[in-house]
Design an enzyme around this catalytic site. Structure first.
Site, short mmCIF file in Angstrom:
data_model
loop_
_atom_site.label_atom_id
_atom_site.label_comp_id
_atom_site.label_asym_id
_atom_site.label_seq_id
_atom_site.Cartn_x
_atom_site.Cartn_y
_atom_site.Cartn_z
N ALA A 121 1.08 -1.06 0.24
CA ALA A 121 -0.15 0.04 0.28
C ALA A 121 0.70 1.68 -0.58
O ALA A 121 1.99 1.28 0.98
CB ALA A 121 -0.89 -0.03 1.09
N SER A 122 0.46 2.19 -0.64
CA SER A 122 1.41 3.62 -0.65
C SER A 122 2.21 3.38 -1.51
O SER A 122 2.76 3.05 -2.55
CB SER A 122 1.05 4.28 0.26
OG SER A 122 1.09 5.57 0.98
N GLY A 123 3.70 4.01 -0.87
CA GLY A 123 4.55 3.81 -1.46
C GLY A 123 4.63 2.04 -2.29
O GLY A 123 5.61 2.05 -2.58
#
Length: 606
Positions: free
Chosen positions: A393-395
């Site tokens: 998730a995210s990065g």
């Protein structure tokens, strides 16, 4: 660099994902093929000529103890803890090893996500195709552990077993009130209405957006658990719901209702196995443990690879740009080290495809973007498949979206396309403890991150605009990578975390499955026939470094205390932007945490 053997284009529009699109990709499902008399003879011969410490006694039972943390990294023989790839490889080897009669699985409390649980469960079911027995023994278990145990042929528990099947919970912790009392004021910029990272520091209760996300994720986990357990135990879903809500605590009730096979102590299960294998009661059951069996090469059990090679690059943990010092060695994904591996694979002609295995909640935006760029360049020269584990998730998603194809488990936590940045104002705390720091600066925004005061209005405006700019870059790259319009991506971005199945239905993921499916897709993309064997080459294999040993010894000897150092150091603030998912976890009914505290998790990212 380690090798293992495997036996198991262009981007298109991803916005209208359905089951038909998922079916376009090869399943990678394990197909057990009886080795036959000649192959068994060759395997026995190879075992005979192996070093004594690499031999397996005929009739042995593989004993795997599943407990605690499970890493997605390949571990060296000196490393502690469990390795997911080695657990899975051991089960594949044992299925074909004529010296292995079956598997005895000890299952206790596990501290990992549902992605790893799903991968292990899949390999348990695959092992059963060999016709050999796999028996589970669970002295302490909850929903995750039972999810694995019910996949075994038989499941036993002692009469005093600690167990609870009372349902699942999801918890959010808030330290806003605590920080307020001690005189610390966090100033956080979150881009995306669902980007709840930072809520723990600035809020005293849960937001409606965060409640919506956590409720949806919990529903996904619960429904998946009920569906698969009902299928494994031959029970109706209504029966399972009723059982959970009944609050059963008697082990006898579990046996009576068919949740476990029988109530036995470990020695009784061992005696039962000796009887089945025709071993005299006075003799020991020939067990071979997980660590020793991990040293047995696949070649020695007849699982040779092919000429074509596929590189496997594993990326686990929080994302940072550079490594630490000798006295503070870094862990997690170090961008500069990861990029070296990518470059090495890109420059080599021997690798036909690449699998990037991601298990990360994100971290530094710059580091994520630099790795995204290198993966994108790699994808221009050879097929790249991103395979997600517990969380990407995210990065972590930032990295994955540069690949041609993204594969996730149905309960992988992914998405969270958003950014967060912030600083702490320690002004009131400094006053309370009598600490003072004077700053002489030149330039209007030179002391933007001063830790003894809040932002001025113009600084707050600059801070917000900077974060918004980083979010737009992330969102726009995600839209381009997934062949979506920016407006369509904005609808599913906003920092929202999705379970793998929901991410697939929204075009963030291409296919649902584990590592074997990622391998099958990589072969397909590289135009390698599905029935042709390939060699999987691990691009890194962790070793027990002298640096880590010395640092551990030094820390223990002198009791390093860095509290005051961090208080005075400007690193207590953040001049970088984070693409990070906050700690989301689904607890079993026992209520124990499967992650570090959210405050520690957040502070480590800023």
């Amino acid at each position: 660099m380690a090798s293992s053997n495997e036996n198991h284009g262009d981007l298109k529009s991803k916005s209208d994902f359905n089951q038909g699109e998922d079916d376009e990709y090869p399943s990678g499902e394990f197909e057990y093929k009886n080795p036959g008399v000649w192959k068994s003879f060759v395997v026995n011969l190879r075992m005979l000529i192996s070093y004594p410490w690499l031999r397996v006694r005929k009739g042995s039972v593989l004993n795997i103890k599943l407990r605690g943390k499970i890493s997605d990294q390949v571990k060296s023989r000196f490393s502690s803890g469990l390795s997911l790839p080695q657990i899975c490889e051991n089960l594949i080897k044992a299925a074909y090893d004529p010296h292995i009669s079956g598997v005895y699985l000890h299952i206790e409390t596990l501290k990992c996500g549902w992605g790893k649980i799903e991968e292990i469960r899949r390999h348990i079911l695959d092992f059963r195709k060999s016709g050999k027995f796999i028996i589970g023994y669970a002295p302490e278990w909850h929903e995750k552990e039972y999810y694995l145990g019910c996949a075994c042929e038989e499941l036993y528990a002692p009469p005093s077993a600690y167990f609870s099947l009372y349902g699942l919970t999801s918890r959010a912790y808030f330290f806003g009130g605590v920080l307020e009392k001690v005189g610390v004021k966090p100033q956080v910029q979150r881009i995306g209405k669902y980007k709840s990272a930072g809520d723990q520091l600035i809020r005293k209760n849960i937001s409606e957006e965060n409640r919506e996300v956590l409720t949806t994720l919990l529903d996904n986990v619960y429904e998946n658990w009920v569906d698969n357990v009902s299928q494994a135990k031959g029970k109706r879903k209504e029966e399972i719901d009723s059982f959970i809500n009944e609050g059963v605590y008697q082990i006898e009730k579990l046996k009576e209702d068919g949740w476990i096979t029988d109530i036995k102590y470990d020695d009784e299960v061992t005696s039962m196995l000796k009887t089945r294998l025709g071993i005299a009661e006075k003799k020991k059951l020939p067990l071979i443990d997980y660590k020793k069996y991990s040293r047995i090469r696949k070649w020695s059990v007849g699982l040779s690879g092919g000429k074509d090679q596929i590189a496997v690059i594993r990326a686990s943990g929080s994302i940072s740009r550079v490594g630490g010092s000798f006295f503070s060695p870094s862990s997690g994904i170090i961008a500069e080290q990861f990029i070296k591996k990518i470059t090495k694979v890109r420059d080599s002609k021997k690798y036909k495809a690449v699998i990037i295995r991601i298990d990360s909640p994100g971290g530094d935006v710059l580091a994520s973007d630099l790795m995204w760029r290198e993966i994108k360049l790699l994808a221009e020269s050879k097929p790249v498949v991103a395979s997600m584990v517990d969380v990407a998730a995210s990065g972590g998603y930032y990295m994955a979206m540069a690949a041609h194809t993204i594969v996730s488990e149905n309960l992988t936590l992914t998405g969270s396309i958003g950014v967060i940045t912030g600083k702490f104002n320690f002004g009131k705390l400094y006053e309370k403890i009598g600490f003072n720091k004077e700053i002489i600066s030149k330039g209007q925004y030179a002391d933007l991150y001063a830790a003894d005061r809040s932002f001025r209005p113009d600084e707050e405006k600059l801070f917000a605009e900077r974060a918004q700019n980083m979010y737009k870059q992330f969102r726009d790259k995600a839209a381009h990578s997934r062949s979506m319009s920016v407006d369509k991506m904005e609808e599913i971005a906003q920092g929202r975390v999705w379970a793998g199945n929901d991410a697939a239905s929204r075009g963030l993921v291409d296919a649902i499955g584990g590592f074997s499916r990622a391998v099958a897709i990589a072969k397909h993309k590289a135009n390698i026939p599905h029935n042709k064997k390939v060699t999987l080459v691990e691009m890194s294999k962790p070793s027990l470094s002298l640096q880590k040993i010395l640092f551990s010894m030094l820390s223990s000897a002198i009791g390093i205390d860095t509290t005051l150092k961090h208080l005075q150091d400007d690193s207590a603030t953040c001049d970088g932007v984070q693409a990070r998912m906050d700690g989301i976890m689904c607890h079993g009914s026992e209520g124990s945490s499967f992650a570090d505290t959210l405050l520690k998790d957040y502070l480590s990212s800023v």
